[in-house]
Scaffold this active site. Structure first.
Site, PDB file in Angstrom:
ATOM      1  N   CYS A   1       0.803  -1.235   0.000  1.00 52.77           N
ATOM      2  CA  CYS A   1       0.000   0.000   0.000  1.00 52.77           C
ATOM      3  C   CYS A   1       0.831   1.279   0.000  1.00 52.77           C
ATOM      4  O   CYS A   1       0.313   2.349  -0.320  1.00 52.77           O
ATOM      5  CB  CYS A   1      -0.939   0.023   1.198  1.00 52.77           C
ATOM      6  SG  CYS A   1      -2.080  -1.356   1.218  1.00 52.77           S
TER       7      CYS A   1
ATOM      8  N   HIS B   1      -3.101   7.198   3.916  1.00 47.66           N
ATOM      9  CA  HIS B   1      -3.547   5.952   3.290  1.00 47.66           C
ATOM     10  C   HIS B   1      -4.936   5.615   3.836  1.00 47.66           C
ATOM     11  O   HIS B   1      -5.187   5.740   5.029  1.00 47.66           O
ATOM     12  CB  HIS B   1      -2.556   4.838   3.613  1.00 47.66           C
ATOM     13  CG  HIS B   1      -2.981   3.486   3.130  1.00 47.66           C
ATOM     14  ND1 HIS B   1      -3.470   3.280   1.859  1.00 47.66           N
ATOM     15  CD2 HIS B   1      -3.010   2.278   3.744  1.00 47.66           C
ATOM     16  CE1 HIS B   1      -3.767   2.003   1.706  1.00 47.66           C
ATOM     17  NE2 HIS B   1      -3.505   1.372   2.841  1.00 47.66           N
TER      18      HIS B   1
ATOM     19  N   ASN C   1      -9.998   0.207   0.523  1.00 52.13           N
ATOM     20  CA  ASN C   1      -8.543   0.266   0.460  1.00 52.13           C
ATOM     21  C   ASN C   1      -8.078  -0.100  -0.955  1.00 52.13           C
ATOM     22  O   ASN C   1      -8.135  -1.266  -1.351  1.00 52.13           O
ATOM     23  CB  ASN C   1      -7.965  -0.713   1.494  1.00 52.13           C
ATOM     24  CG  ASN C   1      -6.450  -0.713   1.529  1.00 52.13           C
ATOM     25  OD1 ASN C   1      -5.811  -0.103   0.680  1.00 52.13           O
ATOM     26  ND2 ASN C   1      -5.892  -1.404   2.502  1.00 52.13           N
TER      27      ASN C   1
HETATM   28  N1  ACO Z   1     -18.667  -9.214   8.537  1.00 47.66           N
HETATM   29  C1  ACO Z   1     -19.124  -9.658   9.717  1.00 47.66           C
HETATM   30  N2  ACO Z   1     -18.321 -10.134  10.676  1.00 47.66           N
HETATM   31  C2  ACO Z   1     -17.008 -10.163  10.424  1.00 47.66           C
HETATM   32  C3  ACO Z   1     -16.463  -9.737   9.196  1.00 47.66           C
HETATM   33  C4  ACO Z   1     -17.355  -9.246   8.224  1.00 47.66           C
HETATM   34  N3  ACO Z   1     -16.932  -8.802   7.033  1.00 47.66           N
HETATM   35  N4  ACO Z   1     -15.124  -9.889   9.238  1.00 47.66           N
HETATM   36  C5  ACO Z   1     -14.837 -10.398  10.444  1.00 47.66           C
HETATM   37  N5  ACO Z   1     -15.959 -10.567  11.168  1.00 47.66           N
HETATM   38  C6  ACO Z   1     -16.124 -11.091  12.513  1.00 47.66           C
HETATM   39  C7  ACO Z   1     -14.931 -11.895  12.951  1.00 47.66           C
HETATM   40  O1  ACO Z   1     -15.073 -13.232  12.485  1.00 47.66           O
HETATM   41  C8  ACO Z   1     -15.043 -11.804  14.466  1.00 47.66           C
HETATM   42  O2  ACO Z   1     -16.005 -12.722  14.879  1.00 47.66           O
HETATM   43  P1  ACO Z   1     -15.800 -13.580  16.232  1.00 47.66           P
HETATM   44  O3  ACO Z   1     -15.728 -12.547  17.318  1.00 47.66           O
HETATM   45  O4  ACO Z   1     -17.010 -14.424  16.280  1.00 47.66           O
HETATM   46  O5  ACO Z   1     -14.510 -14.316  16.029  1.00 47.66           O
HETATM   47  C9  ACO Z   1     -15.628 -10.399  14.691  1.00 47.66           C
HETATM   48  O6  ACO Z   1     -16.187  -9.990  13.436  1.00 47.66           O
HETATM   49  C10 ACO Z   1     -14.666  -9.362  15.174  1.00 47.66           C
HETATM   50  O7  ACO Z   1     -13.499  -9.395  14.382  1.00 47.66           O
HETATM   51  P2  ACO Z   1     -12.280  -8.451  14.724  1.00 47.66           P
HETATM   52  O8  ACO Z   1     -11.095  -8.875  13.947  1.00 47.66           O
HETATM   53  O9  ACO Z   1     -12.144  -8.308  16.199  1.00 47.66           O
HETATM   54  O10 ACO Z   1     -12.804  -7.043  14.183  1.00 47.66           O
HETATM   55  P3  ACO Z   1     -12.063  -5.641  14.255  1.00 47.66           P
HETATM   56  O11 ACO Z   1     -12.895  -4.672  14.961  1.00 47.66           O
HETATM   57  O12 ACO Z   1     -10.635  -5.777  14.660  1.00 47.66           O
HETATM   58  O13 ACO Z   1     -12.055  -5.198  12.722  1.00 47.66           O
HETATM   59  C11 ACO Z   1     -10.727  -5.184  10.731  1.00 47.66           C
HETATM   60  C12 ACO Z   1     -11.470  -6.047  11.756  1.00 47.66           C
HETATM   61  C13 ACO Z   1     -11.701  -4.262  10.046  1.00 47.66           C
HETATM   62  C14 ACO Z   1     -10.075  -6.095   9.680  1.00 47.66           C
HETATM   63  C15 ACO Z   1      -9.655  -4.337  11.440  1.00 47.66           C
HETATM   64  O14 ACO Z   1      -8.885  -5.135  12.292  1.00 47.66           O
HETATM   65  C16 ACO Z   1      -8.750  -3.653  10.456  1.00 47.66           C
HETATM   66  O15 ACO Z   1      -9.160  -2.783   9.729  1.00 47.66           O
HETATM   67  N6  ACO Z   1      -7.463  -3.965  10.461  1.00 47.66           N
HETATM   68  C17 ACO Z   1      -6.526  -3.386   9.519  1.00 47.66           C
HETATM   69  C18 ACO Z   1      -6.548  -4.150   8.272  1.00 47.66           C
HETATM   70  C19 ACO Z   1      -6.102  -3.314   7.092  1.00 47.66           C
HETATM   71  O16 ACO Z   1      -6.530  -2.226   6.890  1.00 47.66           O
HETATM   72  N7  ACO Z   1      -5.198  -3.851   6.308  1.00 47.66           N
HETATM   73  C20 ACO Z   1      -4.780  -3.183   5.139  1.00 47.66           C
HETATM   74  C21 ACO Z   1      -3.426  -3.478   4.832  1.00 47.66           C
HETATM   75  S1  ACO Z   1      -3.411  -4.233   3.296  1.00 47.66           S
HETATM   76  C22 ACO Z   1      -1.973  -3.901   2.520  1.00 47.66           C
HETATM   77  O17 ACO Z   1      -1.154  -3.235   3.002  1.00 47.66           O
HETATM   78  C23 ACO Z   1      -1.775  -4.573   1.177  1.00 47.66           C
END
Ligand code: ACO
Length: 358
Positions: free
Chosen positions: A111, A249, A279
């Site tokens: 990214c 970003h 993203n």
């Molecule tokens: N819809 C519904 N539920 C979901 C989804 C979805 N799309 N995705 C995950 N869940 C569930 C999970 O399974 C979990 O369920 P569980 O509690 O029963 O296990 C629950 O939601 C909570 O998941 P968390 O991981 O705790 O959610 P969080 O609030 O941390 O958000 C997220 C997840 C959005 C991915 C966040 O951690 C994030 O944005 N991280 C950064 C990722 C990112 O931006 N990466 C980009 C880099 S890519 C690059 O550089 C190429």
């Protein structure tokens, strides 16, 4: 001292829009979950190859700078979702726009690729290797997405943008930056199937699965971007109140808010468009720059800060001073071919193609 001013900018967003409601038709997810956890409401899905998105964005950027393609001396193509690895994307773009003979390289830090490219091209202009450059941030994530994995499929989109840099004696363009990488954390974001490591494992190129520790990426992203902001501001001898606009970003609204809070910049001075595009990896910052200019958020002489992070885990932040001109000198007639499928149909086609045996 020679600097590298941004004199042209252009973006290209594929027209097909994939909404959160569309995703909920084939994934166990909801609009409420995606919006509240990420801020994302919709993203674009491309009907054309990556090279086509980059071509249209580049033609628009060159027209905005009134720079003839044959005058371009360097192309830096930032991407992690190549149509091809060999030959590289930059050489294809060189042919397509007619920038015969110029230096042409791809750069992949996920990214942060566009911003690493911006710093690379700026350094080459400052040191006199070239006097101008076309720097591209373009991604076609949708063919590499695992559309069965709700943890990642809701986060990404396709898009492209480009800027033209030109040598100037005025203190414009990148004034200071910090580029970094936490290589020890590289396994928290891995796309299995995108490289030679998988060839002998019987997995066809492009048949992917994502290793993705969302919460850990979140923590590392906030830490890396905040550290980079502080270091870049320190090098530029500037304080946060002097920054007119942060153009970060765009991966997740909550990450952007956390970085802004740590950098002590109010959200009114942060450009956010993640709700419309998700993203787009290396394309997020240049697309946001284009939109901030179009919306009058960047003014003559504005000081900008561009924190970003990506797979690797790479991170960086640039302090930039915009020049006197905030309007394009010209426009281009380059357009994408018409799209006759909905975003949902394109995604379903990707899913179907992967289910069929080769
Ligand atoms: N819809 C519904 N539920 C979901 C989804 C979805 N799309 N995705 C995950 N869940 C569930 C999970 O399974 C979990 O369920 P569980 O509690 O029963 O296990 C629950 O939601 C909570 O998941 P968390 O991981 O705790 O959610 P969080 O609030 O941390 O958000 C997220 C997840 C959005 C991915 C966040 O951690 C994030 O944005 N991280 C950064 C990722 C990112 O931006 N990466 C980009 C880099 S890519 C690059 O550089 C190429």
């Amino acid at each position: 001292m020679t600097h590298a001013a941004i004199t042209g900018w252009g973006k290209c967003l594929p027209p097909a829009v994939l909404s959160n409601a569309d995703l909920a038709t084939f994934l166990d997810t909801t609009d409420e979950w995606i919006t509240s956890r990420t801020g994302i409401r919709e993203r674009r899905i491309s009907h054309v190859p990556l090279g086509e998105l980059a071509y249209v964005a580049s033609r628009r950027a060159l027209a905005a700078a009134a720079l003839e393609p044959r005058e371009v001396e360097l192309i830096v193509f930032g991407t992690c979702s190549h149509d091809d690895q060999v030959p590289n994307m930059a050489s294809g773009l060189q042919c397509r726009i007619g920038a015969e003979g110029c230096a042409a390289m791809d750069l992949n830090t996920a990214c942060t690729s566009f911003l690493y490219g911006l710093s690379t091209a700026t350094a080459m202009i400052r040191s006199g290797v070239v006097s101008n450059a076309l720097v591209v941030g373009a991604e076609l994530i949708s063919p590499f997405m695992d559309w069965t994995d709700r943890n990642v499929a809701v986060l990404f989109g396709d898009g492209a943008a480009a800027v033209v840099l030109q040598a100037t004696e005025r203190p414009e363009g990148v004034l200071a930056e910090l580029l970094g990488c936490s290589g020890e954390s590289r396994e928290i974001l891995r796309v299995h199937g995108m490289g030679g490591a998988y060839v002998n494992k019987g997995r066809p190129y492009g048949e992917v699965s994502w290793q993705f520790e969302g919460q850990e990426i979140f923590r590392k992203a906030v830490h890396g971007m905040s550290h980079a902001c502080e270091a870049a501001l320190g090098k530029a001898k500037l304080e946060p109140p002097e920054i007119d606009l942060v153009v970060p970003h765009q991966a997740n609204l909550r990450i952007i808010e956390a970085v802004a809070k740590r950098a002590r910049v109010p959200m009114e001075r942060v450009y956010v468009n993640v709700q419309r595009y998700g993203n787009m990896s290396s394309a997020t910052v240049p697309v946001a720059l284009c939109e901030a200019l179009e919306g009058g958020r960047i003014r003559p002489g504005s000081l900008l800060l561009t924190p970003a992070f990506g797979g690797g885990l790479s991170y960086c932040a640039q302090v930039l001073r915009w020049g006197e001109r905030t309007h394009p000198l010209g426009s281009s007639d380059a357009e994408l071919p018409p799209c006759d499928r909905s975003a949902l149909e394109i995604v379903r086609d990707v899913l179907e193609a992967k289910r069929r045996p080769a």
